[in-house]
Design a protein around this motif. Structure first.
Motif, short mmCIF file in Angstrom:
data_model
loop_
_atom_site.label_atom_id
_atom_site.label_comp_id
_atom_site.label_asym_id
_atom_site.label_seq_id
_atom_site.Cartn_x
_atom_site.Cartn_y
_atom_site.Cartn_z
N ARG A 84 0.83 -1.21 0.00
CA ARG A 84 0.00 0.00 0.00
C ARG A 84 0.87 1.26 0.00
N ASP A 85 1.91 1.22 0.82
CA ASP A 85 2.81 2.36 0.90
C ASP A 85 4.15 1.87 1.44
N GLU A 86 5.02 2.79 1.74
CA GLU A 86 6.35 2.44 2.19
C GLU A 86 6.33 1.77 3.55
N GLN A 87 5.43 2.24 4.44
CA GLN A 87 5.33 1.63 5.77
C GLN A 87 4.87 0.18 5.69
N ASP A 88 3.94 -0.08 4.75
CA ASP A 88 3.47 -1.46 4.55
C ASP A 88 4.61 -2.35 4.09
N LEU A 89 5.46 -1.84 3.22
CA LEU A 89 6.60 -2.60 2.72
C LEU A 89 7.55 -2.94 3.88
N ILE A 90 7.84 -1.96 4.74
CA ILE A 90 8.73 -2.20 5.87
C ILE A 90 8.14 -3.26 6.80
N GLU A 91 6.83 -3.19 7.00
CA GLU A 91 6.18 -4.15 7.88
C GLU A 91 6.26 -5.57 7.30
N VAL A 92 6.05 -5.68 6.02
CA VAL A 92 6.14 -7.00 5.36
C VAL A 92 7.54 -7.56 5.49
N LEU A 93 8.55 -6.72 5.29
CA LEU A 93 9.92 -7.20 5.41
C LEU A 93 10.22 -7.69 6.83
#
Length: 1603
Positions: free
Chosen positions: A588-597
């Motif tokens: 969804r956004d950059e924060q979502d990417l960090i959370e997935v990682l």
């Protein structure tokens, strides 16, 4: 009433009346109806068919069970374990006392037993089909074992009959040996016993030396390397089973073991390595997964794919797979498990009794649900009980039969499956169709273990997967599933990697395919094999990230590359993130990417700097892909809206171009399609509709202008630019047009390589476009021309019309692709053959263009400018074609009406001259001149036949030749002209029954032409003699006299001679009867009884044998052969006194040389005459000699009324009729249309040069068809490259030889002989016959056949495999290489223009017991000596001379050596600047050498090797040698040179020949092996004389495939 309840009630009725199964067994099945009625009466039911069926099934069941029940009750007198009357009575009393009889034999037990019905019994039999089959085979071969033991009085049988019943002894002896093993062992024992009895006698004492001799006999066959060990193993098992004492055992003795090992080692040295089953590549596994999940496929296709995956992941054999019982197949927790009860290494009585099988949830590439899906499919569609896994499929693969699928069935299923497997991405075929049979049923078992070895898994774990070393412990079974699951997961993970091809090292699959193709697909050329292997490599490497151009975008997301860890990329990929678009929209956004990682990858930016760097790399990649995806969507939307061509990335274009050149070879930039042109055609392909572009748009790579930009204003008024298109000038000549078509061809071929799933472009090829270019630029379009009466060229098509017509053809082809769903190649060919397209766009415009003034004596050859609408009215006052025809010698046009007596025009503009003598005062009707040639009878043919494009006789035949109205008009013209010259034409067009020829008309026309052999034609209306009762005539004015015949005459004729048919007639009896019925219907045969035949023909009846010949090379066409030679000896009494000759390669070579010298362009047309030998009647009184019958016990026979294939006179009469027709055709054509007509049996070739020759060709077929010659129009073929009677002629290069298919066969067969070094005498004889036929045209190869003929004759009576001598293998290598290098076609020898030779020399040789000398001199045209040589032959460079100790014994070879030396010294071709061949005339006083050189053939050693060297020397130097014999006294000068007398020779003209320094072409290599070969040959000939071989009748086997 329910079925089960009904059967139970009916059975209780029987029990109530005391009818138990024992009593019911006494009734037969015929009483089922009566019993059923009685039961129904008791139950108060109406008896129906279902009740009768139930009772009938009961009767069948109890009748089978009753014998076993008797044994159980002790009532059977032959119990399987019968041990004597005392023990039997004791056993019976004991059984009765313990209640055994009551339990098994009393009627009380029937209360709980209901016999199964017939339907249920059939189902039960199907359930145990595999078990029953194995039991049947075991029973059969156990009996064979028992019989062999009886023959040798085996000790094991002593006392056996006392302990075991005779009916079960064989089963007891066989024990637990499997049926297949038992079969092989018994056969091996019987072979050994058969050899021993034939060699040493039945009562001979067995000794180990005898067995050693038997092994050596098998070694001499030769046999495979594993056979000796197997024979010893089988015989040892038999000896052990028989219980033979140690003194009689031979197979395990020390001497036998040593001999066995020695023979095995020798055989293994000459045996090629064992071909291991190739494994399946990863791309095949993923395609099989997709096939299982593809709901559009049939059930059978999906289940077969599932079974293949089952075998791959479980490393199962075929036998293992089929022994899986469906009832024991369990699916638990996404894991499929079962247990193998009986396999090759496990089962009852073996160390390991059962083996586990596990297909875990980790056994997948993309979709793990394939396991459950296939399991449910099999369960749903094959849910019936059985003891095997895979049933047989129905014909349409939509379901299953209740039958066991055999190994052959599954093999065929697998081959079809592999042909239809498609890729996961582009849905194109995974494997080339030619490689579908490359993999075997053992390939699945080899796949997983091999892949694990490539991944570094240790051997102990790999053995676990394949169950090669199973453990009987419980720990093994319990730990198996878990360990195998881990290994399957490791393999699946490796296949999901981008570089799986390299990781799994699958290159060995391609290497195996490359080695397999030459041996199994011999019809495929070497270039095609390389292409197939390349396609296989591309398919296997289609997933690699640095892979091929054709792979779609399903790669790991581009943004994840760079410094992103490979494990992170792979994890995204394994979870379905396989495209840039998916990756860009995954978060969804950059924060979502960090959370997935952090949660999924355990990568936390707060943990360390390294992990923070990884987070940053992924974020950067994600943002890049986000930007790219957005921009790409905008660009594609704009292009779609504005209908612009979608660009191809430069990298993709480069890869596609490189792959194309890898496939077809180097392509110049001038014919390589540009990126811009490729983009246009790719857009059309994706839109589903091609556009016929102008040739100006067909741009090559070196013509593209990269700076062409076009300004574009959008809707807002903003200015932008887009890349413009490049145009080139239209072609102005044939070569430029050929270049444009080459660019177009390469573009379409590149599209076909890129989109292999688009069927509409897969047939495009260079061959299709070559035909198209030949059509456009050949005589059909651009080369078409018209001439006047003087042969001057009047008109040719304008170039602009040719371009317009070419564009119309392509436009029509693209229309056909849409309307008729044709592929582009087929559509293009149909378009250029379309008469409507040609008429509208070429013929009609050309006719309009041609309406312009023409002055005789001028030629309009310039292309001019063509306007299809014209330019208005011309200035000429001529309003149309003027009446009149013909032309006088001074150029005046002659009035046709005047010569017909009809011209009434007072102001006629044509000359009133006689068209015969060109004199004034009379017309042609009143001309007193001599009769005109026959060709003038058809001088008005040009007014009858419109020559628009008459050469094109396609498969459907030429409308011109098949036009009945035209033929009738032509016949009427002939009749009118004959009538005008005083011939009686009443009924002249009559055609006698049962034959097609207009014999009266042919006879009159030939008589008019003054032909010496025309009167015999009228005899054909009543019938020609067979030649037995009425001798055949002698025609000295036409044919040479035949004075000798191969068959001896038999003057005695017995009444009713008959001979049985050959076995092939019984095999094809139905075909023979149908064929004879058709022949009788046509009146060609007559069906009579023997009594009727005797009444009509008396004692002159001969019933000959029939045979049916199946021609495999012609689609299994069947031909009936009438054997009038053996038995009835009809042919022995026929004497053809005229020697008829047929044309062949020699005549063809002369014609090629003739046309080549003239510089002509030759066109050829080949035709086939239907049933040629049955197109004439026989004398009725002799027809009884042509009788036959279908079966020996038939009460009737068939009488042939017409010519019969197999009777000696059939070819004679057909030859005379055909020759008459050809001579008449030449007379009718006249010198104006010169052609050559060659006929061999029923094959006719007509060839001619120039436009008149081509017209003559068509007219020749028209005339022959009009006379009644029945052509098979479907077999009509022609052009510039034709095949006739097996000879291929290329008229474009004037060469004769073999076609591509026959040349490929010749190369493959000779290479096979050279490589294997083994053959049979039959195969050698057949193959040599084909080589001999080829040598008729390929004269340079003829000398190499001499040793082959000699060896074939020496070993003709030998049986089994023979070892080919080294010399012959060398010759085979040479012939294979020569054929491969383009030696399948050969130019003709030029026709000499004068009789003077370019070189003249004379040679001689001398031999004594002490040595040998050769000498020769070169003579000038004036007779002076120019050069000479004289040398002593040394053993150092000619060891063959001293092989027979006395050189005088090889004097012929020595004389030829002198000739060879002279050729090498002086025959160096023509001088610089010369053209043609160098003609050499030589003299020798050895008459035998002159014959051998003229034939280029000898079988005598060492003469044959010298002829080979001489032939190759002449060929290399482009020379022709005429070796003439001269008397010895006239060769005195050459004789002086051999005697070292040099008084008459100038010493300064002497040349030295240093034999030791000479590099021979083939002599040195062949001589090394020739001596050994000819010694072996001589020994073999002596053996044949000393020990004549008794021939025995055997079935003829065709060993060679059709060529």
């Amino acid at each position: 009433m329910e079925s089960d309840a009904l059967e139970r009630d009916m059975w209780h009725v029987l029990l109530r009346y005391g009818l138990d199964r024992r009593k019911l067994a006494v009734f037969s099945s015929d009483e089922a109806s009566a019993i059923a009625h009685q039961i129904c009466d008791d139950l108060g039911l109406i008896c129906e068919h279902v009740h009768e069926e139930i009772v009938s099934g009961w009767l069948g069941t109890v009748s089978q069970l009753e014998p076993y029940q008797k044994r159980l009750r002790g009532e059977h007198q032959h119990d399987p374990l019968h041990v004597g009357s005392i023990l039997q009575s004791s056993f019976t009393r004991k059984s009765t006392a313990t209640g055994l009889t009551g339990a098994l034999g009393s009627s009380n037990s029937d209360a709980s037993w209901v016999p199964i019905s017939r339907r249920q019994r059939v189902t039960a039999e199907q359930t145990l089909a595999k078990h029953n089959h194995e039991e049947t085979q075991k029973e059969k071969w156990a009996k064979e074992l028992y019989l062999e033991l009886l023959k040798i009085n085996a000790p094991v049988l002593n006392g056996m009959e006392v302990c075991v019943n005779q009916e079960r002894i064989h089963v007891a002896i066989a024990g637990k040996t499997r049926a297949s093993t038992l079969k092989r062992y018994v056969k091996a024992w019987k072979d050994w016993q058969s050899w021993k009895h034939l060699t040493w006698g039945a009562d001979s004492f067995v000794h180990p030396g005898m067995f050693c001799e038997y092994l050596f006999t098998r070694f001499d066959e030769p046999c495979g390397a594993t056979i000796p060990n197997f024979i010893c193993k089988a015989v040892a098992w038999f000896e052990k089973t028989a219980g033979l004492p140690e003194s009689e055992v031979v197979a395990t003795t020390k001497a036998v073991c040593q001999i066995r090992d020695y023979i095995t080692e020798k055989l293994a040295a000459d045996t090629p390595p064992i071909r291991r089953a190739p494994r399946y590549p990863a791309v095949a596994v993923e395609s099989l997964e997709m096939a299982v999940m593809d709901t559009e496929q049939t059930v059978g296709f999906r289940v077969i794919a599932w079974v293949k995956l089952l075998k791959i992941w479980g490393a199962l054999r075929f036998d293992d797979m089929q022994k899986i019982k469906p009832a024991e197949l369990h699916f638990t927790g996404e894991r499929l498990t079962t247990t193998l009860r009986v396999t090759k290494t496990s089962g009852p009585g073996k160390r390991v009794q059962e083996l586990p099988v596990c297909i875990s949830e980790k056994a997948f590439i993309w979709d793990k649900s394939w396991i459950y899906t296939g399991f449910q499919l099999l369960k749903q569609h094959a849910g019936f009980e059985r003891d095997y896994l895979l049933p047989k499929l129905t014909d349409n693969w939509a379901g299953f039969q209740r039958k066991f699928a055999t190994y052959q069935d599954v093999t065929s299923y697998s081959c079809r499956l592999r042909k239809n497997l498609v890729g996961l991405y582009d849905f194109s075929p995974v494997f080339p169709e030619e490689l579908a049979s490359f993999w075997t049923e053992h390939s699945e078992r080899a796949t997983l273990p091999t892949a694990l070895a490539m991944l570094g898994v240790e051997t102990s774990k790999r053995d676990l997967v394949g169950r090669w070393k199973p453990d009987a412990s419980d720990t093994y079974v319990r730990s198996y599933n878990g360990l195998v699951s881990q290994l399957q997961g490791l393999y699946g993970k490796a296949m999901r990697k981008p570089h799986r091809f390299k990781t799994l090292d699958e290159i060995d699959v391609a290497e195996s395919a490359d080695a397999w193709l030459p041996n199994r697909k011999t019809e495929i050329a070497e270039e095609e094999r390389s292409e197939l292997v390349s396609k296989l490599m591309l398919a296997m490497d289609s997933f690699a990230s640095d892979g091929t151009w054709e792979h779609p975008a399903e790669q790991p997301p581009e943004g994840t590359e760079g410094d992103v860890l490979e494990e992170v990329q792979a994890h995204f990929f394994e979870n379905g993130v396989v495209t840039v678009n998916k990756f860009s929209s995954f978060f969804r956004d950059e924060q979502d990417l960090i959370e997935v990682l952090r949660t999924e990858f355990n990568i936390d930016a707060a943990a360390s700097l390294a992990e923070r760097a990884q987070v940053a790399s992924v974020i950067c990649s994600w943002k890049d892909t986000l930007t790219k995806a957005k921009r790409q969507a905008e660009v594609e939307a704009e292009m779609s809206t504005r209908e612009w061509t979608k660009p191809i990335p430069v990298g993709d274009y480069v890869q596609l171009r490189n792959f194309f050149q890898t496939t077809v070879g180097h392509v110049e930039d001038r014919v390589m399609p540009s990126k811009e042109y490729l983009e246009k055609k790719l857009q059309e392909l994706e839109n589903g509709e091609f556009r016929a572009e102008t040739l100006a748009e067909v741009v090559s790579k070196d013509e593209i202008d990269p700076d062409v930009l076009v300004p574009i204003f959008d809707s807002k008024g903003s200015l932008s630019v887009k890349k413009g298109s490049t145009n080139v000038p239209l072609p102005t000549g044939p070569e430029q047009l050929r270049r444009r078509l080459n660019v177009m061809q390469n573009c379409l071929m590149m599209l076909a390589l890129k989109h292999v799933n688009r069927e509409e472009i897969q047939d495009v090829s260079k061959e299709v476009f070559d035909k198209y270019k030949d059509y456009i630029l050949g005589d059909y379009v651009w080369g078409l021309s018209s001439t006047d009466l003087n042969g001057q060229q009047i008109q040719t098509p304008p170039w602009s019309l040719v371009l317009s017509y070419e564009h119309a053809i392509r436009k029509r082809a693209y229309t056909l692709m849409q309307t008729e769903r044709l592929m582009i190649g087929a559509a293009l060919e149909k378009a250029w053959k379309c008469p409507t397209t040609k008429e509208r766009h070429f013929i009609t415009p050309l006719a309009l263009y041609s309406k312009r003034s023409y002055t005789p004596g001028t030629s309009s050859t310039s292309p001019g400018t063509w306007n299809p609408k014209g330019k208005g009215k011309g200035k000429s006052k001529t309003k149309g074609p003027q009446k009149g025809s013909g032309q006088s010698p001074n150029g005046e046009k002659i009035c046709y009406r005047f010569n017909a007596g009809k011209c009434s025009y007072q102001k006629c503009k044509f000359a009133h001259l006689c068209s015969k003598c060109f004199a004034k005062g009379h017309n042609a009707l009143n001309c007193k001149e001599k009769p005109t040639p026959v060709c003038k009878l058809v001088q008005d043919m040009d007014t009858i036949v419109i020559f628009e494009n008459p050469e094109d006789l396609g498969e459907e035949g030429c409308k011109l030749v098949k036009n009945d109205a035209l033929s009738s008009q032509l016949v009427q013209l002939w009749c009118d002209r004959l009538h005008g010259e005083g011939y009686n034409t009443e009924n002249i067009q009559h055609v006698a029954e049962r034959q097609p020829f207009k014999l009266r008309l042919m006879e009159a026309l030939l008589d008019r032409a003054g032909d010496p052999d025309h009167k015999f034609l009228l005899q054909g209306e009543s019938g020609y003699p067979v030649g037995v009762l009425h001798p055949l005539p002698r025609t000295p004015h036409m044919y040479e006299e035949q004075t000798s015949w191969k068959l001896e005459d038999d003057p005695y004729m017995k009444a009713e001679i008959w001979r049985n048919n050959y076995d092939s007639v019984g095999d094809h009896e139905e075909f023979v009867r149908e064929h004879f019925a058709e022949e009788c219907k046509e009146g060609l045969m007559k069906k009579l009884t023997l009594e009727q035949a005797h009444e009509r023909f008396g004692s002159k009846v001969a019933i000959s044998s029939l045979a049916v010949l199946v021609e495999e090379s012609h689609g299994n066409k069947k031909r009936i052969i009438h054997d009038a030679t053996h038995g009835t000896k009809v042919n022995n009494r026929i004497r053809c006194r005229d020697k008829q000759r047929s044309p062949g390669a020699r005549e063809k070579m002369y014609l090629l040389a003739y046309y080549k010298a003239r510089g002509d362009i030759v066109f050829s047309l080949v035709g086939d005459i239907s049933k040629a030998h049955r197109r004439f009647l026989h004398e009725p009184s002799e027809c009884g000699l042509l009788a036959c019958r279908v079966k020996n016990d038939d009460p009737f026979i068939f009488i042939n009324k017409v010519g019969t294939f197999g009777v000696a006179s059939a070819s004679y009469w057909w030859g005379r009729i055909a020759a008459s027709g050809i001579r008449l055709t030449h007379e009718l054509l006249g010198p104006e249309r010169p052609i050559e007509m060659l006929i061999f049996a029923d094959d006719l070739e007509s060839l001619g040069a120039g436009i008149q020759g081509r017209r003559g060709i068509v007219l020749s077929y028209l005339y022959l068809a009009t006379m009644g010659f029945p052509f098979k129009w479907s077999k009509q073929r022609g052009g510039l490259k034709v095949e006739w009677i097996g000879l291929f002629t290329d008229y474009t290069t004037m060469r004769l030889g073999l076609s591509e298919s026959r040349a490929a066969w010749m190369e493959n067969w000779t290479r096979k002989m050279a490589q294997t070094g083994r053959t049979t005498s039959k195969e050698m004889e057949q193959g040599l016959g084909r080589l001999g036929f080829a040598a008729n045209a390929l004269t340079w190869e003829r000398p190499f056949l001499g040793p082959l003929y000699a060896w074939s004759a020496a070993v003709r009576t030998k049986k089994g495999l023979l070892k080919i001598p080294a010399m012959l293998r060398t010759i085979f290598w040479f012939l294979a290489k020569r054929t491969r290098d383009g030696g399948s076609l050969q130019e003709p020898t030029p026709i000499r223009t004068d009789n003077e030779a370019d070189l003249v020399f004379f040679t001689d040789a001398k031999a004594t017991e002490q040595g040998a000398w050769i000498g020769g001199f070169l003579q000038s045209k004036e007779g002076s000596i120019i050069s000479w040589f004289s040398e002593e032959v040394q053993e150092s460079w000619a060891p063959w001379l001293f092989v027979r100790k006395d050189p005088k014994r090889v004097i012929a070879a020595l004389e030829l050596l002198a000739t060879l030396v002279a050729v090498r010294l002086w025959a160096n071709g023509l001088q610089r600047g010369g053209k043609g061949r160098c003609w050499v005339r030589a003299g020798t006083d050895n008459q035998g050498n002159s014959y051998a050189v003229s034939r280029l053939m000898s079988t005598k050693y060492p003469l044959t090797v010298l002829i080979m060297e001489l032939s190759e020397t002449l060929r290399a130097r482009n020379c022709e040698l005429d070796l003439q014999w001269i008397p010895r006294e006239k060769n005195q000068l050459a004789d002086d040179l051999t005697n070292q007398v040099f008084t008459k020779f100038p010493m300064d003209c002497r040349v030295q020949f240093v034999g030791g320094d000479t590099k021979w072409l083939v002599l040195s290599e062949l001589m090394e092996k020739a001596n050994e070969f000819h010694m072996e040959l001589a020994a073999e000939k002596k053996r044949k004389v000393a020990e004549p071989v008794k021939t025995r009748k055997a079935k003829k086997q065709k060993l060679l495939e059709p060529w």
